[in-house]
Design a protein around this motif. Structure first.
Motif, PDB file in Angstrom:
ATOM      1  N   SER A   1      39.052  28.333  49.527  1.00 34.26           N
ATOM      2  CA  SER A   1      38.502  27.470  48.477  1.00 34.26           C
ATOM      3  C   SER A   1      36.979  27.407  48.521  1.00 34.26           C
ATOM      4  CB  SER A   1      39.085  26.065  48.586  1.00 34.26           C
ATOM      5  OG  SER A   1      38.692  25.461  49.791  1.00 34.26           O
ATOM      6  N   SER A   2      36.379  27.705  49.663  1.00 32.17           N
ATOM      7  CA  SER A   2      34.922  27.684  49.754  1.00 32.17           C
ATOM      8  C   SER A   2      34.297  28.958  49.181  1.00 32.17           C
ATOM      9  CB  SER A   2      34.468  27.487  51.196  1.00 32.17           C
ATOM     10  OG  SER A   2      34.791  28.625  51.969  1.00 32.17           O
ATOM     11  N   THR A   3      35.098  29.982  48.951  1.00 29.55           N
ATOM     12  CA  THR A   3      34.566  31.245  48.435  1.00 29.55           C
ATOM     13  C   THR A   3      35.064  31.538  47.025  1.00 29.55           C
ATOM     14  OG1 THR A   3      36.401  32.485  49.413  1.00 29.55           O
ATOM     15  CG2 THR A   3      34.404  32.261  50.745  1.00 29.55           C
ATOM     16  N   MET A   4      35.222  30.515  46.210  1.00 31.19           N
ATOM     17  CA  MET A   4      35.693  30.702  44.833  1.00 31.19           C
ATOM     18  C   MET A   4      34.631  31.433  44.027  1.00 31.19           C
ATOM     19  SD  MET A   4      38.051  30.301  42.737  1.00 31.19           S
ATOM     20  CE  MET A   4      38.933  29.312  41.590  1.00 31.19           C
ATOM     21  N   PRO A   5      35.000  32.562  43.398  1.00 28.86           N
ATOM     22  CA  PRO A   5      34.021  33.298  42.588  1.00 28.86           C
ATOM     23  C   PRO A   5      33.642  32.511  41.327  1.00 28.86           C
ATOM     24  CG  PRO A   5      36.173  34.367  42.513  1.00 28.86           C
ATOM     25  CD  PRO A   5      36.283  33.224  43.456  1.00 28.86           C
ATOM     26  N   ILE A   6      32.356  32.520  41.025  1.00 25.76           N
ATOM     27  CA  ILE A   6      31.838  31.756  39.880  1.00 25.76           C
ATOM     28  C   ILE A   6      31.124  32.728  38.950  1.00 25.76           C
ATOM     29  CG2 ILE A   6      30.275  29.914  39.186  1.00 25.76           C
ATOM     30  CD1 ILE A   6      30.706  28.663  41.926  1.00 25.76           C
ATOM     31  N   GLY A   7      31.299  32.518  37.655  1.00 28.74           N
ATOM     32  CA  GLY A   7      30.670  33.371  36.658  1.00 28.74           C
ATOM     33  C   GLY A   7      29.230  32.969  36.378  1.00 28.74           C
ATOM     34  N   GLN A   8      28.565  33.830  35.645  1.00 26.63           N
ATOM     35  CA  GLN A   8      27.170  33.589  35.262  1.00 26.63           C
ATOM     36  C   GLN A   8      27.044  33.746  33.753  1.00 26.63           C
ATOM     37  OE1 GLN A   8      24.798  36.455  37.328  1.00 26.63           O
ATOM     38  NE2 GLN A   8      25.793  36.072  39.286  1.00 26.63           N
ATOM     39  N   ALA A   9      25.992  33.216  33.222  1.00 31.52           N
ATOM     40  CA  ALA A   9      25.737  33.387  31.790  1.00 31.52           C
ATOM     41  C   ALA A   9      25.288  34.819  31.531  1.00 31.52           C
ATOM     42  CB  ALA A   9      24.667  32.409  31.339  1.00 31.52           C
ATOM     43  N   GLY A  10      25.727  35.380  30.428  1.00 30.80           N
ATOM     44  CA  GLY A  10      25.294  36.725  30.045  1.00 30.80           C
ATOM     45  C   GLY A  10      26.037  37.834  30.770  1.00 30.80           C
ATOM     46  N   MET A  11      27.255  37.586  31.178  1.00 34.70           N
ATOM     47  CA  MET A  11      28.036  38.624  31.864  1.00 34.70           C
ATOM     48  C   MET A  11      28.611  39.592  30.833  1.00 34.70           C
ATOM     49  SD  MET A  11      30.105  36.261  34.612  1.00 34.70           S
ATOM     50  CE  MET A  11      31.116  37.581  35.188  1.00 34.70           C
ATOM     51  N   THR A  12      28.709  40.854  31.245  1.00 34.78           N
ATOM     52  CA  THR A  12      29.351  41.831  30.367  1.00 34.78           C
ATOM     53  C   THR A  12      30.855  41.587  30.379  1.00 34.78           C
ATOM     54  OG1 THR A  12      29.647  43.470  32.121  1.00 34.78           O
ATOM     55  CG2 THR A  12      27.560  43.540  30.905  1.00 34.78           C
ATOM     56  N   GLU A  13      31.548  42.243  29.479  1.00 34.11           N
ATOM     57  CA  GLU A  13      33.001  42.062  29.394  1.00 34.11           C
ATOM     58  C   GLU A  13      33.698  42.562  30.659  1.00 34.11           C
ATOM     59  OE1 GLU A  13      36.639  43.370  26.497  1.00 34.11           O
ATOM     60  OE2 GLU A  13      34.655  43.097  25.622  1.00 34.11           O
ATOM     61  N   GLU A  14      33.196  43.647  31.214  1.00 37.04           N
ATOM     62  CA  GLU A  14      33.788  44.193  32.449  1.00 37.04           C
ATOM     63  C   GLU A  14      33.578  43.225  33.620  1.00 37.04           C
ATOM     64  OE1 GLU A  14      33.214  47.987  35.443  1.00 37.04           O
ATOM     65  OE2 GLU A  14      32.639  48.216  33.337  1.00 37.04           O
TER      66      GLU A  14
ATOM     67  N   ALA B   1      39.279  38.294  40.211  1.00 37.12           N
ATOM     68  CA  ALA B   1      38.921  37.710  41.509  1.00 37.12           C
ATOM     69  C   ALA B   1      39.377  36.260  41.609  1.00 37.12           C
ATOM     70  CB  ALA B   1      37.421  37.810  41.738  1.00 37.12           C
ATOM     71  N   GLN B   2      39.254  35.500  40.512  1.00 35.35           N
ATOM     72  CA  GLN B   2      39.712  34.114  40.527  1.00 35.35           C
ATOM     73  C   GLN B   2      41.230  34.031  40.659  1.00 35.35           C
ATOM     74  OE1 GLN B   2      37.998  32.514  36.936  1.00 35.35           O
ATOM     75  NE2 GLN B   2      36.141  31.829  37.997  1.00 35.35           N
ATOM     76  N   GLN B   3      41.950  34.956  40.000  1.00 29.51           N
ATOM     77  CA  GLN B   3      43.407  34.967  40.111  1.00 29.51           C
ATOM     78  C   GLN B   3      43.843  35.323  41.535  1.00 29.51           C
ATOM     79  OE1 GLN B   3      45.621  34.027  37.742  1.00 29.51           O
ATOM     80  NE2 GLN B   3      47.160  34.213  39.348  1.00 29.51           N
ATOM     81  N   GLU B   4      43.164  36.305  42.150  1.00 27.05           N
ATOM     82  CA  GLU B   4      43.468  36.664  43.536  1.00 27.05           C
ATOM     83  C   GLU B   4      43.225  35.478  44.462  1.00 27.05           C
ATOM     84  OE1 GLU B   4      41.096  40.059  44.432  1.00 27.05           O
ATOM     85  OE2 GLU B   4      42.441  41.449  43.410  1.00 27.05           O
ATOM     86  N   ASN B   5      42.132  34.757  44.233  1.00 27.32           N
ATOM     87  CA  ASN B   5      41.805  33.594  45.044  1.00 27.32           C
ATOM     88  C   ASN B   5      42.895  32.527  44.903  1.00 27.32           C
ATOM     89  OD1 ASN B   5      40.588  31.485  46.398  1.00 27.32           O
ATOM     90  ND2 ASN B   5      38.560  31.979  45.644  1.00 27.32           N
ATOM     91  N   GLU B   6      43.353  32.312  43.686  1.00 32.17           N
ATOM     92  CA  GLU B   6      44.415  31.332  43.453  1.00 32.17           C
ATOM     93  C   GLU B   6      45.721  31.761  44.130  1.00 32.17           C
ATOM     94  OE1 GLU B   6      46.833  29.553  39.661  1.00 32.17           O
ATOM     95  OE2 GLU B   6      44.737  30.137  39.375  1.00 32.17           O
TER      96      GLU B   6
END
Length: 94
Positions: free
Chosen positions: A27-40, A48-53
């Motif tokens: 839970s301490s290493t949950m991937p977080i998105g950024q503004a302006g990310m490409t679709e890929e 990555a979030q699904q794997e973490n869950e």
């Protein structure tokens, strides 16, 4: 006096510790998105979030199994003076 099977209890406690450690670590290493990310990058983030869950779910299962082992350890041991099962042979009739 409570009868406890120490090996099962130790295994249950070990599973609880590992499960809680993994849960805290994951839970301490949950991937977080950024503004302006490409679709890929967004798709990789969702994966990555699904794997973490999923890993969090697995660690929760470890905690559950450890808790069940702890509960089973109470009363899993027989008393030393308990009645032993003896088979009675039927009387031979001639």
């Amino acid at each position: 006096m409570v009868l406890i099977d120490k090996r099962i209890l130790a295994g249950g406690i070990a599973l609880l510790v590992v499960g809680f450690t993994l849960t805290i670590s994951i839970s301490s290493t949950m991937p977080i998105g950024q503004a302006g990310m490409t679709e890929e990058e967004a798709m990789n983030l969702l994966i990555a979030q699904q794997e973490n869950e999923d890993y969090t779910t697995l660690s929760g299962m470890l905690i559950g199994v450890g808790f069940l082992l702890i509960l089973i350890s109470f009363g899993a041991r027989r008393r030393k003076g308990s009645a032993k099962k003896e088979e009675k042979k039927p009387a031979a009739t001639e």
